[in-house]
Design an enzyme around this catalytic site. Structure first.
Site, PDB file in Angstrom:
ATOM      1  N   LEU A 108      45.981  -9.046 -17.417  1.00 27.38           N
ATOM      2  CA  LEU A 108      46.020  -8.879 -15.961  1.00 27.38           C
ATOM      3  C   LEU A 108      45.151  -9.891 -15.223  1.00 27.38           C
ATOM      4  O   LEU A 108      45.401 -10.192 -14.056  1.00 27.38           O
ATOM      5  CB  LEU A 108      45.568  -7.459 -15.580  1.00 27.38           C
ATOM      6  CG  LEU A 108      46.454  -6.324 -16.070  1.00 27.38           C
ATOM      7  CD1 LEU A 108      45.855  -4.982 -15.673  1.00 27.38           C
ATOM      8  CD2 LEU A 108      47.869  -6.470 -15.507  1.00 27.38           C
ATOM      9  N   GLY A 109      44.105 -10.395 -15.847  1.00 22.77           N
ATOM     10  CA  GLY A 109      43.225 -11.349 -15.179  1.00 22.77           C
ATOM     11  C   GLY A 109      41.969 -11.562 -15.989  1.00 22.77           C
ATOM     12  O   GLY A 109      41.746 -10.924 -17.014  1.00 22.77           O
ATOM     13  N   GLY A 165      37.569 -13.088 -15.564  1.00 26.61           N
ATOM     14  CA  GLY A 165      36.463 -13.489 -14.678  1.00 26.61           C
ATOM     15  C   GLY A 165      35.228 -13.743 -15.489  1.00 26.61           C
ATOM     16  O   GLY A 165      35.266 -13.874 -16.724  1.00 26.61           O
ATOM     17  N   GLY A 166      34.070 -13.798 -14.789  1.00 27.13           N
ATOM     18  CA  GLY A 166      32.811 -14.114 -15.455  1.00 27.13           C
ATOM     19  C   GLY A 166      32.394 -13.065 -16.460  1.00 27.13           C
ATOM     20  O   GLY A 166      31.689 -13.344 -17.415  1.00 27.13           O
ATOM     21  N   MET A 167      32.829 -11.809 -16.249  1.00 30.35           N
ATOM     22  CA  MET A 167      32.380 -10.726 -17.114  1.00 30.35           C
ATOM     23  C   MET A 167      33.273 -10.574 -18.346  1.00 30.35           C
ATOM     24  O   MET A 167      32.813 -10.147 -19.396  1.00 30.35           O
ATOM     25  CB  MET A 167      32.363  -9.434 -16.308  1.00 30.35           C
ATOM     26  CG  MET A 167      31.696  -8.257 -16.975  1.00 30.35           C
ATOM     27  SD  MET A 167      31.625  -6.863 -15.815  1.00 30.35           S
ATOM     28  CE  MET A 167      30.857  -5.625 -16.837  1.00 30.35           C
ATOM     29  N   GLY A 168      34.543 -10.898 -18.209  1.00 38.87           N
ATOM     30  CA  GLY A 168      35.445 -10.737 -19.336  1.00 38.87           C
ATOM     31  C   GLY A 168      36.904 -10.840 -18.926  1.00 38.87           C
ATOM     32  O   GLY A 168      37.235 -11.412 -17.882  1.00 38.87           O
ATOM     33  N   VAL A 198      40.644  -8.738 -18.308  1.00 37.17           N
ATOM     34  CA  VAL A 198      41.226  -7.439 -18.000  1.00 37.17           C
ATOM     35  C   VAL A 198      42.657  -7.408 -18.541  1.00 37.17           C
ATOM     36  O   VAL A 198      43.446  -8.324 -18.284  1.00 37.17           O
ATOM     37  CB  VAL A 198      41.234  -7.172 -16.484  1.00 37.17           C
ATOM     38  CG1 VAL A 198      41.778  -5.771 -16.205  1.00 37.17           C
ATOM     39  CG2 VAL A 198      39.836  -7.317 -15.898  1.00 37.17           C
ATOM     40  N   ASP A 226      29.831  -6.096  -5.312  1.00 29.59           N
ATOM     41  CA  ASP A 226      30.691  -7.277  -5.325  1.00 29.59           C
ATOM     42  C   ASP A 226      32.036  -6.956  -4.685  1.00 29.59           C
ATOM     43  O   ASP A 226      33.091  -7.288  -5.224  1.00 29.59           O
ATOM     44  CB  ASP A 226      30.869  -7.779  -6.760  1.00 29.59           C
ATOM     45  CG  ASP A 226      31.475  -9.183  -6.812  1.00 29.59           C
ATOM     46  OD1 ASP A 226      31.379  -9.906  -5.800  1.00 29.59           O
ATOM     47  OD2 ASP A 226      32.056  -9.549  -7.850  1.00 29.59           O
TER      48      ASP A 226
END
Length: 759
Positions: A31-32, A34-37, A39, A147
């Site tokens: 699904l996407g 980012g900086g954290m991981g 999805v 955020d």
């Protein structure tokens, strides 16, 4: 098990490197990321579609991240599913660590606006109410989103839903990411206090809500699409563009994006504003604040766990929310008007309960009030051990400003962090790099040195900068951290390329002063360097070419040594300190034609140090007259004296503001470093006073970019790092059983609040 119908259209296919299963969840699509991981669209054993956020391995390996991730996901699971993606499951200790939420079909607000343009008025209003609903519920659970941005808002068939609430806090603990500001939030939607590094409250989410509304209505970022370097200044000093927002939403956004968090409504009050449609154009005089005072609700919470900020509902109203929870979780965003009525009634009842005159005993769930009460007793306690136990308990209950002050006040014995040794003569300058990874020191041994701060408790030498032929008196990093300036009694300043701090290279030598150079400072845009000299002048240098800096102007008028220089945050004003007792302010809007605009009188001896507050409204000066002074320089042409800070017993040499502007550090030849609370610059007070470990004429002081560490220098060959992070102090205190409050002590100070072990 077959994939549910329609799931094949979500996101993108899995990559070969993606896992096929995490825990009990089958991963279907990507699904996407980012900086954290990353999805993923996942499927539970029962066949339910879920969103699975898989944490990056380098993040998940951090023990502090895992501990905080565990706490924050537990908090997030208390959030009911009204206009949110409910947290269903999490495994903070898994390999990999992961988080599972409701799967919400529909595009992000970012994708929707990019795909079809700004939202039409009716949809915009519904999205505004949906997000306010989500924030009310999130805050009521004691969680701050931290955020909120368009990509964290999903436009589902049942209304807008907010995702990723509260999880950003776990990243704050992660050393891997703490060096990358882009991953610690979204600067375009940050509140002023986030930019300044102040401990966030739920008010930051209300500010971000306003920015999200601007984006949804216009397709523009609230402060424009500008470089990250200029964005903090705009957030702190300029108003967002609101010309395309329809009324009454525009007036509500004005209040929500007030610079002062105390002037913003809570999420619940914001919710009521949207339903009632008042027109609060001026925060302190509007119907909103008349209404909140009549209810007895403070306009904005002071602390992130203040449950009244999130419209703490009575038990009866809470049961109403719980009724038929499954249906409400799916379609609750369509019922917000009815819930608003219940919320207003609940606020009224709660206000009567919590704000009756004379009721000063914290309620069982009023953790911020309990924290403030314990903090007040901590600073008054005669027994140092008891004081520390109370302060630690206060901070762990809720990180209020009062608890922070108390912990610093009574936890001084825990603040020594590390010794910086290696120079062979006295230290005369110190500066942190903008990313906090590197420390620079200047010494009478004719060198400057760079230190690796990866481990603050064990700073490691990186490089020694040689070439000056006399004392190195000062060091300063450029705003981008790639250049270091050094000043020396050899009458020169030097520029060094420190892009690789292990291999610094000399860029240029700045000659022209007729005597020792005592101070250096970069302008906020990095294009200009200011130098201060014993030849009674300051000079400005053009750094367009770092290898060939050019002289711009010489500032004359001081009648003795110029000892220090500092640019205002907007770069328009330069402050100079001097041995003639009178600091000066210069208009450097035109760097080729600087103009003297004010002389500050009041010091009776050498005024050797100057520092601007981060918002540029206050100037601090320090002097050999054993004082520091605060000046209102909001209009630099008409500076006004605000306060004089006494308590020093000898010359005051060094001064620095914390990044959030709420604290001021001073350092004196009496061997003490002092930390002052200057949140109200008219009434500063001493918070922390610590004897330098070497007890040999402390000289200069600097804050780390995060505001959690102080660096000091002395006339010995060493410097010191001081830990002033309350969270660290509490953790270190908890390592000693004697610093843990007992149940009997707890009950003595907090009659209504059940005992909670703070460690």
């Amino acid at each position: 098990m077959d994939a549910p119908r329609g799931s094949e259209s979500a996101g993108t296919p899995l990559l070969l490197s993606d896992p096929r299963r995490v825990g009990v969840y089958l991963l279907l699509r990507r699904l996407g990321h980012g900086g954290m991981g990353v999805v993923y669209l996942g499927q539970s054993p029962q066949g339910r579609l879920v969103a699975v956020k898989v944490i990056r391995p380098e993040v998940g390996r951090d023990p502090e991240f895992r501990a905080r991730f565990r706490r924050e996901t537990a908090n997030a699971r208390r959030v009911r599913g009204f206009c949110t993606a409910e947290v269903l499951d999490a495994d903070p200790t898994g390999e990999p660590a992961y988080l599972v939420t409701d799967y919400v079909p529909g595009p992000t607000l970012t994708a929707a606006v990019k795909g079809r343009g700004p939202l039409p008025p009716a949809e915009l209003e519904q999205v505004a109410v949906n997000i306010a609903t989500a924030l009310s519920v999130i805050h009521r659970a004691g969680v701050i989103h931290r955020d909120l941005k368009p990509s964290n808002v999903l436009l589902s068939p049942t209304g807008a839903r907010v995702i990723d609430f509260g999880i950003a806090r776990a990243l704050d603990a992660t050393s891997v990411l703490s060096r990358d500001l882009a991953r610690l939030g979204t600067p375009a939607f940050m509140a002023p206090e986030q930019v300044q590094g102040i401990e966030p409250t739920s008010a930051i989410d209300v500010f971000a809500w306003g920015g999200v509304m601007i984006y949804a209505a216009t397709g523009r970022l609230p402060f424009g699409d500008i470089s990250p370097a200029m964005l903090p200044y705009r957030i702190l000093n300029e108003d967002p563009r609101l010309d395309s927002l329809p009324q009454p939403l525009r007036d509500i956004v004005v209040v929500a994006m007030s610079k002062n968090p105390a002037d913003r409504p809570s999420a619940a009050q914001l919710y009521t504003l949207l339903v009632d449609h008042p027109s609060p154009a001026t925060p302190r005089r509007t119907g909103l604040y008349t209404r909140t005072r009549r209810w007895g609700v403070t306009p904005a919470a002071a602390d992130p766990t203040d449950l009244t900020d999130g419209a703490d509902l009575t038990d009866g109203a809470d049961l109403t929310y719980r009724a038929d929870r499954t249906d409400l979780s799916a379609g609750g965003c369509l019922l917000t008007a009815a819930i608003a009525v219940l919320a207003v009634v609940a606020i009224l009842i709660t206000a009567v309960h919590h704000f009756l005159p004379g009721d000063d005993e914290p309620g069982a769930n009023d953790l911020p009030a309990a924290s403030r009460k314990l903090a007040a007793h901590a600073v008054k306690a005669d027994d140092n051990d008891l004081a520390l136990r109370l302060a630690v308990a206060a901070w762990r209950l809720a990180p209020t400003s009062q608890a922070r002050v108390a912990l610093l006040d009574v936890g001084w014995s825990l603040t020594d962090l590390a010794k910086i040794s290696g120079h062979t003569d006295k230290l005369s300058g110190v500066a942190f790099s903008p990313d906090g990874r590197t420390l620079a020191t200047a010494s009478a041994d004719r060198t400057a040195r760079l230190w690796d701060l990866t481990s603050l408790s064990r700073p490691q030498p990186l490089a020694t900068l040689t070439g000056h032929t006399d004392y190195v008196t000062a060091v300063a990093f450029s705003p981008d951290g790639r250049t270091l300036a050094t000043a020396s009694q050899d009458r020169t300043a030097r520029l060094w390329n420190v892009t690789d701090p292990r291999r610094p290279t000399l860029l240029a030598v700045l000659s022209g002063h007729l005597d020792s150079v005592f101070g250096v400072a970069f302008s906020p845009d990095g294009r200009t360097l200011a130098t201060a000299s014993a030849d009674r002048t300051a000079r400005l240098w053009d750094l367009t070419s770092l290898s060939r800096p050019q002289p711009l102007a010489t500032l004359t008028g001081h009648t003795d040594y110029v000892t220090a220089v500092a640019f205002s945050p907007d770069g328009r004003t330069l402050a100079t300190g001097s041995a003639d007792n009178s600091p000066r302010l210069w208009d450097v809007t035109s760097s080729r034609r600087p103009r003297l605009i004010a002389t500050l009188t009041g010091h009776t001896k050498r005024a050797v140090g100057v520092a601007f507050s981060p918002d540029g409204r206050t100037l601090a000066t320090v002097s050999w007259d054993k004082t520091a002074r605060l000046w209102d320089v909001a209009d630099p042409r008409r500076p006004r004296s605000l306060a004089t800070l006494h308590d020093h017993r000898d010359y005051v040499y060094g001064v620095a503001f914390s990044p959030d502007g709420r604290s001021l550090a001073t350092i004196s030849r009496d061997d003490f470093v002092r930390l002052w609370d200057v949140a109200d610059p008219h009434h500063p007070h001493l918070v922390f006073k610590q004897l330098s470990p070497d007890s040999t004429s402390a000289r200069l002081v600097a804050f780390s970019p995060a505001g959690t560490t102080l660096a000091t220098t002395s006339y010995e060959h060493v410097g010191w790092l001081w830990d002033i992070d309350p969270a660290d102090l509490a953790r270190r205190a908890c390592a000693t059983p004697a610093h843990r409050i007992t149940p009997d002590e707890w009950r003595h100070y907090l009659r209504n609040v059940p005992y909670r072990a703070p460690c």
